[in-house]
Enzyme design. Structure first.
Site, mmCIF file in Angstrom:
data_model
loop_
_atom_site.group_PDB
_atom_site.id
_atom_site.type_symbol
_atom_site.label_atom_id
_atom_site.label_comp_id
_atom_site.label_asym_id
_atom_site.label_seq_id
_atom_site.Cartn_x
_atom_site.Cartn_y
_atom_site.Cartn_z
ATOM 1 N N ALA A 115 0.368 1.834 -8.609
ATOM 2 C CA ALA A 115 0.719 1.572 -7.299
ATOM 3 C C ALA A 115 1.634 2.906 -6.571
ATOM 4 O O ALA A 115 2.260 3.454 -7.463
ATOM 5 C CB ALA A 115 1.562 0.427 -7.171
ATOM 6 N N GLY A 117 -1.326 3.742 -5.261
ATOM 7 C CA GLY A 117 -2.509 4.027 -5.299
ATOM 8 C C GLY A 117 -3.141 5.856 -4.914
ATOM 9 O O GLY A 117 -4.306 5.966 -5.040
ATOM 10 N N GLY A 118 -2.108 6.425 -4.865
ATOM 11 C CA GLY A 118 -2.332 8.059 -4.674
ATOM 12 C C GLY A 118 -3.322 8.660 -5.670
ATOM 13 O O GLY A 118 -4.290 9.049 -5.457
ATOM 14 N N LYS A 119 -2.763 8.361 -7.125
ATOM 15 C CA LYS A 119 -3.661 8.996 -8.144
ATOM 16 C C LYS A 119 -5.052 8.118 -8.505
ATOM 17 O O LYS A 119 -6.094 8.854 -8.595
ATOM 18 C CB LYS A 119 -3.002 9.030 -9.547
ATOM 19 C CG LYS A 119 -1.357 9.598 -9.266
ATOM 20 C CD LYS A 119 -1.511 11.124 -10.006
ATOM 21 C CE LYS A 119 -0.089 11.606 -9.732
ATOM 22 N NZ LYS A 119 1.105 10.865 -9.065
ATOM 23 N N GLU A 137 -1.306 -2.033 -12.168
ATOM 24 C CA GLU A 137 -0.176 -2.101 -11.797
ATOM 25 C C GLU A 137 0.888 -3.475 -12.029
ATOM 26 O O GLU A 137 0.357 -4.423 -11.916
ATOM 27 C CB GLU A 137 0.304 -2.089 -10.069
ATOM 28 C CG GLU A 137 1.589 -2.209 -9.530
ATOM 29 C CD GLU A 137 2.832 -1.073 -9.996
ATOM 30 O OE1 GLU A 137 2.376 0.135 -10.153
ATOM 31 O OE2 GLU A 137 3.600 -1.799 -10.425
ATOM 32 N N ARG A 142 3.664 -4.552 -5.664
ATOM 33 C CA ARG A 142 3.275 -3.355 -5.707
ATOM 34 C C ARG A 142 1.963 -3.425 -5.771
ATOM 35 O O ARG A 142 0.913 -2.206 -5.187
ATOM 36 C CB ARG A 142 4.035 -2.305 -6.657
ATOM 37 C CG ARG A 142 5.406 -1.835 -6.262
ATOM 38 C CD ARG A 142 6.055 -1.167 -7.176
ATOM 39 N NE ARG A 142 5.423 0.284 -7.497
ATOM 40 C CZ ARG A 142 5.732 1.189 -6.595
ATOM 41 N NH1 ARG A 142 6.360 1.161 -5.535
ATOM 42 N NH2 ARG A 142 5.046 2.408 -6.780
ATOM 43 N N ASP A 181 0.988 7.712 -15.010
ATOM 44 C CA ASP A 181 2.082 8.415 -14.151
ATOM 45 C C ASP A 181 3.390 7.611 -14.179
ATOM 46 O O ASP A 181 3.369 6.564 -13.281
ATOM 47 C CB ASP A 181 1.606 8.565 -12.851
ATOM 48 C CG ASP A 181 2.037 9.088 -11.697
ATOM 49 O OD1 ASP A 181 2.877 10.155 -12.195
ATOM 50 O OD2 ASP A 181 1.975 8.671 -10.344
ATOM 51 N N CYS A 234 7.783 12.494 -11.956
ATOM 52 C CA CYS A 234 8.315 13.269 -10.694
ATOM 53 C C CYS A 234 9.801 13.276 -11.016
ATOM 54 O O CYS A 234 10.421 13.298 -10.091
ATOM 55 C CB CYS A 234 7.951 12.439 -9.492
ATOM 56 S SG CYS A 234 8.573 10.931 -9.327
HETATM 57 N N1 SAM Z 1 0.477 6.545 -9.692
HETATM 58 C C1 SAM Z 1 1.127 6.422 -8.546
HETATM 59 C C2 SAM Z 1 0.493 7.077 -7.354
HETATM 60 O O1 SAM Z 1 -0.021 7.954 -7.580
HETATM 61 O O2 SAM Z 1 0.560 6.548 -6.193
HETATM 62 C C3 SAM Z 1 2.674 6.013 -8.532
HETATM 63 C C4 SAM Z 1 3.356 5.584 -9.786
HETATM 64 S S1 SAM Z 1 4.909 5.324 -9.674
HETATM 65 C C5 SAM Z 1 5.473 7.046 -10.449
HETATM 66 C C6 SAM Z 1 5.368 4.295 -11.327
HETATM 67 C C7 SAM Z 1 4.707 3.110 -11.242
HETATM 68 O O3 SAM Z 1 4.854 2.383 -12.768
HETATM 69 C C8 SAM Z 1 5.192 1.942 -10.167
HETATM 70 O O4 SAM Z 1 4.380 1.610 -9.569
HETATM 71 C C9 SAM Z 1 5.965 1.119 -10.970
HETATM 72 O O5 SAM Z 1 6.141 -0.205 -10.613
HETATM 73 C C10 SAM Z 1 5.177 1.068 -12.362
HETATM 74 N N2 SAM Z 1 6.117 0.553 -13.523
HETATM 75 C C11 SAM Z 1 7.310 0.138 -13.567
HETATM 76 N N3 SAM Z 1 7.632 -0.436 -14.668
HETATM 77 C C12 SAM Z 1 6.591 -0.175 -15.562
HETATM 78 C C13 SAM Z 1 6.132 -0.633 -16.780
HETATM 79 N N4 SAM Z 1 7.342 -1.153 -17.665
HETATM 80 N N5 SAM Z 1 4.943 -0.379 -17.488
HETATM 81 C C14 SAM Z 1 4.060 0.005 -16.462
HETATM 82 N N6 SAM Z 1 4.401 0.358 -15.252
HETATM 83 C C15 SAM Z 1 5.512 0.375 -14.548
#
Ligand code: SAM
Length: 455
Positions: A115, A117-119, A137, A142, A181, A234
């Site tokens: 989430a 959803g960019g990637k 996600e 999210r 990510d 990031c």
């Molecule tokens: N890849 C997404 C994009 O390009 O739009 C952005 C992802 S963001 C950097 C990281 C994501 O990891 C968030 O949506 C977050 O809710 C999720 N996240 C948080 N804790 C997590 C966990 N323990 N395991 C897996 N994902 C987790």
């Protein structure tokens, strides 16, 4: 911009030495704005954005473009039709990685932290023919945003799940490519997101690192032998970046993969292993880190050895719904309570395994809802790239009418039409209206409606 935490400044001075002041200066500038076009809903960038707004291409992503300033995206109906996605430019480097890593054969890809959803939408656009993307996600709220964005993107070769990485354990050896990510301390987003500055602390950085290790340890077994794991964050600190790749290389049978490129400004990470860093003073984009590992150990898809899951009960699509599918022979219908949908036939068995172990939020394309024997077309069908437009009565709208529709308000009824009317803008589907003779019933989902006043 909020004041930067002093320990963060110290860290960046150490990391960047004589480049540090350029870096801090860059953090005071306006972040670049970039979008990525949807190749499945082809509209030229010049048609989407007026000449005075269009700036240049993103060097490492064929469908990525910088804009001169940030338009009011919410009031652009083309955003809602899925013609493009607003995405930070550095993270579009994934497109370049995929060019090198994806074979010319069907693959199964997992985007684990997906989430908003960019990637995932980028992965979907690059999927080799007959492939499948599982977009996951863990956070429920999210995941709902992810689902909305991917429905608008409009591909049916996607399954959206809402699971913790540890839930994927039974899917050992199932994926050719996994993208992690990772949730991180977000230092690379400081220019765009003051909240990330407020949440930063050395302690949080430590927690992020522990979580990243846990996520990777959980998901690594799901990669096939020879498969690739793309790790990205990031953030700038080495603990969440190079050290994480190092941790995987030490604990798993894996090798780091060199990705050739010639884009000035992208720098190699501080490691003997190939990995890549993006700094806002060197490239047009936010802070970003990525590296690719290939699995060398033997892993078989274990689920394949288990008893085959029972075939689902046969669902028949009524002709009034089936007529909307361009290639019905490629899909199998399913029913979930009142929802009628389709998913790619060639992935039937795999999707059944996913269903057995994971919480599937959405699969393929939800076409219609049947209530008391009557069918109501669903928004996903209007946004789907596989919709047979020759079966639809379309109503092409101007910007104001499209926005009125997207606000879920009444729009003027055209004359002489089938019952269901596909509302389009720039020839891309937005949703459905039902013709009631003298007026239209607006079927845009209320949770997606625009709440902003139209200018
Ligand atoms: N890849 C997404 C994009 O390009 O739009 C952005 C992802 S963001 C950097 C990281 C994501 O990891 C968030 O949506 C977050 O809710 C999720 N996240 C948080 N804790 C997590 C966990 N323990 N395991 C897996 N994902 C987790």
């Amino acid at each position: 911009m909020n004041t930067l935490p002093a320990p963060f400044e110290d860290r960046m001075r150490k990391l960047l030495a004589n480049e540090a002041s350029d870096f801090f200066d860059a953090l005071q500038t306006v972040p670049p704005v970039s979008i990525r076009l949807n190749p499945g809903k082809p509209l030229p960038v010049e048609q989407l954005f007026p000449e005075e707004q269009f700036l240049s291409s993103v060097p490492w992503c064929e469908s990525g473009f910088y804009l001169k300033s940030r338009p009011l995206f919410t009031l652009d109906p083309s955003l809602h039709s899925g013609a493009y996605y607003v995405q930070e430019a550095s993270s579009m480097f994934l497109d370049h990685l995929l060019k090198h890593l994806l074979p010319d054969r069907p693959v199964k890809i997992l985007d684990l932290c997906a989430a908003p959803g960019g990637k995932s939408s980028l992965l979907a656009a690059r999927l080799p023919k007959d492939s499948l993307l599982v977009s996951n996600e863990v956070i429920r709220s999210r995941a709902a945003i992810l689902k909305e964005n991917l429905i608008k993107w409009g591909q049916a070769d996607i399954v959206i799940t809402n699971n913790d990485p540890s839930d994927f354990r039974p899917l050992e050896g199932a994926f050719d490519l996994i993208v992690v990510d990772a949730p991180c301390s977000g230092e690379g987003m400081f220019r765009k997101d003051p909240q990330a500055i407020r949440e930063w602390s050395e302690n949080n950085l430590q927690l992020c690192q522990e979580r990243q290790r846990r996520i990777l340890a959980d998901i690594w077994p799901c990669l096939k032998t020879g498969g690739f794991l793309i790790y990205s964050t990031c953030t700038f600190n080495p603990e969440e970046n190079e050290a994480i790749l190092e941790y995987l290389l030490q604990t798993q049978d894996a090798q780091a993969v060199e990705i050739p490129f010639n884009f000035p400004g992208i720098v190699r990470g501080n490691s003997k292993n190939p990995c890549y860093r993006f700094y806002p003073h060197r490239i047009q984009g936010e802070g970003f880190f990525t590296g690719v590992l290939q699995k060398t150990e033997e892993t078989n898809f274990k689920a394949g050895k288990n008893k085959k899951p029972n075939s689902s009960k046969t669902t028949i699509l009524p002709e009034e719904i089936r007529q909307y599918i361009q290639h019905p022979e490629d899909f199998l219908p399913y029913r979930q309570e009142q929802i009628l949908g389709i998913f790619p036939a060639r992935h039937e068995e795999f999707i059944q395994y996913l269903n057995k172990y994971l919480h599937i939020l959405y699969q393929g394309c939800e076409l219609a809802e049947t209530i008391h024997g009557k069918s109501k077309l669903l928004p996903a069908a209007a946004l789907w790239q596989g919709l047979d437009r020759s079966a639809c009565s379309s109503f092409e709208t101007d910007r104001n009418t499209a926005l009125t529709f997207l606000k879920k308000e009444e729009i003027p009824a055209p004359e002489k039409h089938k019952e269901w009317l596909l509302i389009t803008y720039r020839n891309q589907g937005l949703g459905w209206c039902k013709h009631l003779g003298n007026r239209l019933n607006n079927y845009y989902p209320k949770e997606w409606r625009i709440r902003m006043a139209i200018e």
